[in-house]
Design an enzyme around this catalytic site. Structure first.
Site, mmCIF file in Angstrom:
data_model
loop_
_atom_site.group_PDB
_atom_site.id
_atom_site.type_symbol
_atom_site.label_atom_id
_atom_site.label_comp_id
_atom_site.label_asym_id
_atom_site.label_seq_id
_atom_site.Cartn_x
_atom_site.Cartn_y
_atom_site.Cartn_z
ATOM 1 N NE ARG A 50 -2.476 1.092 3.589
ATOM 2 C CZ ARG A 50 -3.164 0.866 4.707
ATOM 3 N NH1 ARG A 50 -4.441 0.509 4.626
ATOM 4 N NH2 ARG A 50 -2.599 0.993 5.884
ATOM 5 C CE LYS A 149 -1.949 4.598 7.070
ATOM 6 N NZ LYS A 149 -2.940 5.318 7.861
ATOM 7 C CD GLU A 182 -11.603 6.220 5.491
ATOM 8 O OE1 GLU A 182 -11.060 5.160 5.849
ATOM 9 O OE2 GLU A 182 -11.055 7.027 4.730
HETATM 10 N N1 PXG Z 1 -8.986 4.842 7.332
HETATM 11 C C1 PXG Z 1 -8.062 5.780 7.522
HETATM 12 C C2 PXG Z 1 -8.309 7.158 7.077
HETATM 13 C C3 PXG Z 1 -6.856 5.435 8.166
HETATM 14 O O1 PXG Z 1 -5.918 6.360 8.360
HETATM 15 C C4 PXG Z 1 -7.665 3.168 8.372
HETATM 16 C C5 PXG Z 1 -8.821 3.567 7.725
HETATM 17 C C6 PXG Z 1 -7.495 1.724 8.746
HETATM 18 O O2 PXG Z 1 -6.569 1.087 7.890
HETATM 19 P P1 PXG Z 1 -5.648 -0.109 8.377
HETATM 20 O O3 PXG Z 1 -4.905 -0.516 7.141
HETATM 21 O O4 PXG Z 1 -4.748 0.430 9.449
HETATM 22 O O5 PXG Z 1 -6.540 -1.161 8.866
HETATM 23 C C7 PXG Z 1 -6.655 4.112 8.604
HETATM 24 C C8 PXG Z 1 -5.392 3.713 9.299
HETATM 25 C C9 PXG Z 1 -2.699 6.807 13.872
HETATM 26 C C10 PXG Z 1 -2.887 5.646 12.971
HETATM 27 O O6 PXG Z 1 -1.567 7.085 14.231
HETATM 28 C C11 PXG Z 1 -3.838 5.680 11.977
HETATM 29 C C12 PXG Z 1 -4.019 4.591 11.137
HETATM 30 C C13 PXG Z 1 -3.260 3.471 11.292
HETATM 31 C C14 PXG Z 1 -2.313 3.451 12.290
HETATM 32 C C15 PXG Z 1 -2.119 4.547 13.135
HETATM 33 O O7 PXG Z 1 -3.680 7.487 14.200
HETATM 34 N N2 PXG Z 1 -4.951 4.717 10.177
#
Ligand code: PXG
Length: 290
Positions: A50, A149, A182
Site C-alpha cells: 500500500r 495514505k 469511514e
Molecule cells: N482509514 C483511515 C483514514 C486510516 O488512516 C484506516 C482507515 C485503517 O486502515 P488499516 O490498514 O490500518 O486497517 C486508517 C489507518 C494513527 C494511525 O496514528 C492511523 C491509522 C493506522 C495506524 C495509526 O492514528 N490509520
C-alpha cells in the site's frame, strides 16, 4: 528509542528532519502505521504494497526496494528491543526549497519509528464507543484520493475536532453523496440480521488492511459479508457495529448520532471477530527476532 532516518539510527532527541522537508512544508509524502504482535510484524508486506501504491499515486520514488524496507523495519524493531508495538513508516518528498513544486526535492527521506500506540482508552473496548456523523466530508476521489495514505491528514483532523467538540472519540465521515465512507483513522462495519457489511471502497475509504483481515475472518467463520453503499439509515438500524484500523484494532460502537446500536453493548459476532482477529496476529507476519 532509536529512530531510523535514511539508513542511520538516531536517538529520539537527535531524530530530526529539515524544516525545508516538503513533508513538513506541504504534507507531501506518504506513510503507514503497522503493528507488531508476538515477535511478528503483522501484515508487513500488505502495508509495504500500500505504501508503494500511495507513493506511485503521488509520483514519489521510494529510494528503497520492498526487501530493503522490510529489513529496515525489522532492524528498527530489533534496535529498540520491540516484539509488540507500533511502527510508523514515513516517506517524505524530502528536503527542498520554498515553493511547492516537488522537483525542488532531489531526494525523498525514509523515516521509521518503532514504539507503542494507544488510540482509545482501554475501557472503550469493553463498553463500546459512542460516535457521531460530522459535517466534514471525506475527500473527493479526484482531490487527494482517500485510498492514498498521505501525510496530509487535515481533512480527517477537522473531522476529529468536530468529534471532540461533540464530546465523543470518533467521527463518521460521509462522502459527498451522503454515503458512509469511514471514520478518521478506521474503517466502518455494521452487522444486520447476521450479515456483515462494510462500505464499498468506492464510497471513499482507505483500503484498510484490518478491514481486509476482518472480511477474511468473517468468511472463515461463515458470516456472510458484503460491501454495499451504506447510508446512515443502515447504520442506525444495525444490530452491531465496530471500527477497524491498525492502531484501533477492532473497536465496538454502541451509539451513533444518539441512536443506540443493537442493545447498546458490543455484540456477539463482533466478539467472535475480535477473537478470530487476535488469533491471526499470532500466526501472521514477518518475524523480528529469529
Ligand atoms: N482509514 C483511515 C483514514 C486510516 O488512516 C484506516 C482507515 C485503517 O486502515 P488499516 O490498514 O490500518 O486497517 C486508517 C489507518 C494513527 C494511525 O496514528 C492511523 C491509522 C493506522 C495506524 C495509526 O492514528 N490509520
Amino acid at each position: 528509542m532509536k529512530v531510523y532516518i535514511d539508513g542511520q539510527y538516531f536517538d529520539e532527541a537527535d531524530a530530526k528532519i529539515s524544516v525545508f522537508d516538503h513533508g513538513l512544508l506541504y504534507g507531501d509524502g506518504v506513510f503507514e502505521g503497522i503493528r507488531m504482535y508476538h515477535n511478528r510484524i503483522f501484515k508487513l508486506s500488505e502495508h509495504l504494497e500500500r505504501l508503494f501504491y500511495s507513493a506511485k499515486a503521488i509520483l514519489l520514488d521510494i529510494p528503497l526496494s520492498v526487501d530493503e524496507l522490510t529489513n529496515a523495519c525489522v532492524e528498527t524493531c530489533r534496535a529498540n528491543g520491540l516484539r509488540d508495538g507500533y511502527i510508523r513508516l514515513i516517506v517524505t518528498r524530502g528536503r527542498g526549497t520554498l515553493g511547492l513544486d516537488p522537483r525542488r526535492c532531489p531526494k525523498p527521506s525514509v523515516i521509521i519509528i518503532a514504539s507503542t500506540i494507544q488510540l482509545y482508552p482501554p475501557a472503550i473496548y469493553e463498553t463500546g464507543l459512542s460516535i457521531v456523523t460530522v459535517p466534514t466530508t471525506r475527500n473527493l476521489p479526484n482531490s487527494v484520493n482517500p485510498a492514498i495514505k498521505s501525510l496530509n491528514y487535515l481533512n480527517n483532523i477537522l473531522a476529529r475536532i468536530e468529534a471532540n467538540n461533540a464530546g465523543v472519540e470518533e467521527a463518521i465521515l460521509l462522502n459527498s453523496d451522503g454515503f458512509v465512507a469511514e471514520c478518521t483513522a478506521d474503517n466502518v462495519f455494521v452487522i444486520h440480521k447476521g450479515r456483515l457489511m462494510t462500505p464499498s471502497l468506492s464510497a471513499g475509504a482507505l483500503h484498510g488492511i484490518t478491514r481486509n483481515t476482518v472480511l477474511e475472518c468473517a468468511a472463515a467463520l461463515g458470516v456472510p459479508t458484503s460491501e454495499p453503499l451504506l447510508s446512515r439509515y443502515e447504520v442506525y438500524i444495525s444490530d452491531e457495529m465496530f471500527l477497524t484500523g491498525t492502531a484501533a484494532e477492532i473497536v465496538p460502537v454502541v451509539k451513533v448520532d444518539g441512536r443506540t446500536i443493537g442493545n447498546g453493548k458490543p455484540g456477539p459476532i463482533t466478539q467472535q471477530l475480535i477473537e478470530a482477529f487476535r488469533a491471526r496476529t499470532r500466526l501472521d507476519g514477518q518475524v523480528i527476532f529469529p
